[in-house]
Structures are given as C-alpha cells and as structure tokens.
Design an enzyme around this catalytic site. Structure first.
Site, PDB file in Angstrom:
ATOM      1  NE  ARG A  57      -6.872 -10.112   4.273  1.00  0.00           N
ATOM      2  CZ  ARG A  57      -7.740  -9.446   3.771  1.00  0.00           C
ATOM      3  NH1 ARG A  57      -7.873  -8.133   3.714  1.00  0.00           N
ATOM      4  NH2 ARG A  57      -9.051 -10.069   3.111  1.00  0.00           N
ATOM      5  CE1 TYR A 117      -2.248  -6.865   3.244  1.00  0.00           C
ATOM      6  CE2 TYR A 117      -3.225  -6.430   1.050  1.00  0.00           C
ATOM      7  CZ  TYR A 117      -3.071  -6.332   2.352  1.00  0.00           C
ATOM      8  OH  TYR A 117      -4.618  -6.002   2.878  1.00  0.00           O
ATOM      9  CE1 TYR A 151      -4.410  -1.531   0.631  1.00  0.00           C
ATOM     10  CE2 TYR A 151      -3.040  -3.112   1.797  1.00  0.00           C
ATOM     11  CZ  TYR A 151      -4.142  -2.708   1.408  1.00  0.00           C
ATOM     12  OH  TYR A 151      -4.993  -3.573   1.256  1.00  0.00           O
ATOM     13  CG  HIS A 200      -8.010  -7.637  -0.493  1.00  0.00           C
ATOM     14  ND1 HIS A 200      -6.942  -8.185   0.280  1.00  0.00           N
ATOM     15  CD2 HIS A 200      -8.316  -6.404   0.301  1.00  0.00           C
ATOM     16  CE1 HIS A 200      -6.493  -7.487   1.026  1.00  0.00           C
ATOM     17  NE2 HIS A 200      -7.031  -6.297   1.275  1.00  0.00           N
ATOM     18  CG  HIS A 237      -9.556  -2.289   0.998  1.00  0.00           C
ATOM     19  ND1 HIS A 237      -9.927  -2.728   2.173  1.00  0.00           N
ATOM     20  CD2 HIS A 237      -8.375  -2.564   0.655  1.00  0.00           C
ATOM     21  CE1 HIS A 237      -8.714  -3.332   2.724  1.00  0.00           C
ATOM     22  NE2 HIS A 237      -7.921  -3.418   1.794  1.00  0.00           N
TER      23      HIS A 237
END
Lengths: 190, 256
Positions: B174, B164, B125, B177, B179
């Site tokens: 995870r 990640y 991120y 995906h 959000h």
C-alpha cells in the site's frame, strides 16, 4: 459564485481501525441506569454467511422526545490523562459506535427513538472490504412507512428488528447481511 | 495459486479501460469507487448484490438529514498533535497536514469532528493483528482528532507513515496514506477515506486507490505539498481539502 466542488472519494476503513475509532461506552447511548433502556443487537454476515469480525457500526437516532438535535459528549476526553472519560452519564447524545467482535456480533444499548412515524435507528456499516460505507435502518416495529411500504415483503423484513424472546425484555435482534440471500436493504439518500 | 501483481494489474487495467470508455460515451463521472471492485479481494463477499434503495432526502423528518454533534469535551488540546502523545519523539519525517472540510456547495463545515489514524514511519499499525515485521514505535500510536474551526479548517501534526505490505495478492504494497473519518451536518454526509502523498511510485499498483476509476477523483485523494505550511526547523506541510457528498437537501438549504 465559486465552482461547486466535487466530492472526496470514499475508501475502506480497513482492518486496522481498532486502536483509533472505537471508544469506551461507544455502545451505550442510554444514560447509565436509565430504566427505559433498550438493546439492539445482532451479527454482521458476509456473502457466505460467515460473521464479519472487522466491521464497525455507527448509529444515529432521535431522542425519545423526538428531537433530532443530538448532544455533544459521545466520546468525551480526559484533559488530564488524554484518555477517554466516557459519556457523562446523563445526556442522551443520539450517537453510538460499536465494533463487531470476533464472532461478528454487536450490541447497542440505547433509548427508544421518538422520531415522527415508525421508530427507527439509522445504521452505518463500515468494514474491511467495503470501499463505501452502507446505510441501513433498524425499525423497532413494523407498520406503515414510506420506505418499508415500497419494498417487497421479504426485503422489507430485513429492516425490521425482532423482539428477542431469548433475551432480556426490550431486546431486539437486528442482523445485517452484506450479500446474498436475505441481503439487508441498503439505502442511498438522494 | 496466489495471485501475482501482474494478475491484479490486468484486472485493474481492464476496469480502468471500461470506465474510460463509459466516460467517453457520455456517462457522468463517478467520484466514489464501485463496491464490487474485484481487484480488491476483500470486497468480493461484502458488496450487496441488490441495488441500493433510494430515500428521498426532501422529507425533513428523515433522521439521516440531521447528524451527531461533537464539541470541546470530545477532544483534548493535544489530540491533533500525534507527535506529543508520548514522552519521547516518534521516529520519522514530521509533517503538518491541514485543509478545509467543505460541503457540496463549497461551504465550510464548522465544528465537526475529524479523526485521523495511520501506520508509523516504518509502515506498521499499533494493532495486534498487524504482524508486518517492521518495528513498532513506543512514541507513536497514530491516532488524532480535532474539530474544524469557523472556516472549516483542520490541522494535524504527525509523522509521514511508511508504505506497508498486505495480503491482497503476492507482493501487494500500500502507498503511504493517512486514514480520515469525517462528519458533516447530516449523517448522510458521513465519510471515511484516505489521503495519499504526492508522487508515490506505488499508486499504480494499489487496488484500493485504483478502485476510484475516475482519474480526477483519484487525484483528489492526493495532498499537495505546500511550503508555506511547512514549519521552520520542524515539519513539511501538506494541504488536503475534503468535500463531503450527501443528499441535495442538506446543501441547497440556506442558512445552516
């Protein structure tokens, strides 16, 4: 008649929303320089009483005249730079969004809600660890109200913001406790 | 001692079995995850112990039955194309994600804000506190916005995010995906959720996805590959419809 669709499940906002969801002036619903401005502020705490630094709160409320129609322009964008312009400085949109700081603190600058009955601001809490957001209400004064009257005194108190005597006039303190003693009353709409 | 994936798997399996038994015994399906889903460790100190207090949504003065309003000033033309927000091309597999935002009656939710955020192709991120040692991409921030059209449809152009690691337990990863943040016509319909990609081998290991113990509900979080949404010489297409929950008063009412 088509089949009724089933809801999409909720998931956590996660810890890394900071570059995406907060926007400049998200905490300033009151138009700039408005003399009627009030401040609602407080901290979000977890079950051990530790401040929650990765929560984001959203606020929705009636305008001072009682209208619940809102207005666009909470997160205005600049078509030239692609960045944020901020609010236009005159409209009251009714919507605010504030991330808690490293100490779990938030502050919302707004105008007094003019909804029918007791004035309140609707609050929606998102955070890492919350798989489903939590709704609550910050009532700006105590009094007769269907929801408040249905609660025992101690629980009722968690929904009523207190005038903050240590701060400027028209400043209200509203802490949110996610769990444990003095746990905030959270709502579901049926 | 740090928990292993196998410890977490046992907890996940126990909760899945308990839910399956409830369902078999006639309980109604639960679309949303439990707030106290222990395998997701961050939920432990953050879920209320008291039951939620029901507010009857039948009263039109209930503030939460109206909602914030968004309009064309809140987005710019390229906000829904995450590949065009920097001078260069982001790294990764380009994708087009499109679907409809619907209410519980199956009606399109029009003119509402859809926000998207995500990790880059390497699974990192653009956030200072994300210290996963994967490269940042100078041409990708991972933030998009759009308004739904008259049919409730949204469309984003972006890149497929990477999986990640996170620190829920040792070797926690995870699945890839996106959000999503959604608004309906009522504040009570507010939703923040995540979209997953089909056939990801990490699904079984992820306590966040598995917190949705209803299998059919879990499948609703997974997009479908749609070749007709793929753009020639450009991107692969995924379709994902989103259905907002909310008080019955907001969706049985006619003419909204």
């Amino acid at each position: 008649m088509s089949q009724t669709p089933l809801p999409t499940p909720s998931h956590t906002v996660g810890p890394f929303y900071g570059y995406a969801l907060p926007f400049p002036e998200g905490e300033r619903i009151a138009p700039k320089g408005h003399p009627g401005q009030i401040v609602l502020h407080g901290r979000v705490y977890d079950g051990e009483g530790a401040p929650v630094p990765d929560a984001i709160l959203e606020f929705w409320q009636a305008a001072p005249d009682g209208s619940l129609t809102g207005a666009p322009g909470s997160m205005r964008r600049d078509p030239v730079t692609g960045g944020h312009l901020g609010r236009n400085g005159t409209d009251f949109t009714g919507f605010g969004r504030v991330a808690t700081d490293a100490d779990g603190h938030y502050a919302l600058h707004t105008l007094p809600p003019g909804n029918a009955g007791l004035p309140y601001i609707s609050v929606c809490v998102f955070a890492r660890g919350l798989l489903h957001h939590l709704f609550t209400r910050a009532y700006l004064r105590d009094g007769s109200d269907a929801l408040l009257d249905s609660l025992p005194a101690a629980r009722r108190a968690t929904l009523v913001a207190r005038p903050d005597e240590n701060a400027a006039p028209r400043t209200y303190r509203f802490d949110i406790r996610l769990q444990g003693e003095d746990e905030t009353v959270f709502l579901e709409f049926t | 001692m740090a928990l292993t994936q196998s410890d977490i798997d046992t907890e996940i399996d126990d909760l899945q079995t308990a839910y399956d038994k409830e369902l078999a015994a006639g309980a109604s399906a639960r679309s949303h995850p439990a707030r106290d889903y222990a395998p997701y460790r961050s939920s432990l100190l953050r879920h209320p112990h008291q039951p939620l207090v029901a507010v009857n949504g039948g009263d039109p003065e209930t503030v939460e039955l109206s909602g914030p309003v968004f309009g064309p000033t809140d987005i710019t033309d390229i906000d829904n194309d995450l590949t065009r927000q920097h001078p260069g091309e982001p790294l990764g597999e380009r994708i087009t994600v499109s679907g409809r935002l619907l209410d519980r009656a199956g009606r399109p939710v029009r003119g509402q804000l859809v926000e998207l955020w995500q990790a880059n192709a390497s699974g990192r991120y653009a956030h200072l506190r994300d210290q996963h040692p994967a490269p940042l991409d100078p041409n990708f921030t991972g933030v998009g916005r759009t308004l739904t059209d008259d049919e409730g449809r949204y469309t984003f152009t972006t890149i497929k995010p990477g999986a990640y690691p996170w620190r829920n337990h040792t070797n926690a990863w995870r699945p890839a995906h996106l959000h999503f943040s959604l608004f309906g016509t009522a504040f009570a319909q507010r939703l923040v959720t995540q979209m997953y990609f089909p056939n990801d081998p990490l699904f079984a290991y992820d306590p966040i996805l598995r917190s949705v113990t209803d299998r059919a509900a879990r499948e609703r979080l997974v997009a479908t590959y749609r070749h007709e949404l793929s753009q020639p010489e450009f991107s692969l297409g995924y379709e994902w419809d989103i259905v907002l929950d909310g008080p019955s008063a907001t969706w049985i009412e006619e003419g909204r």
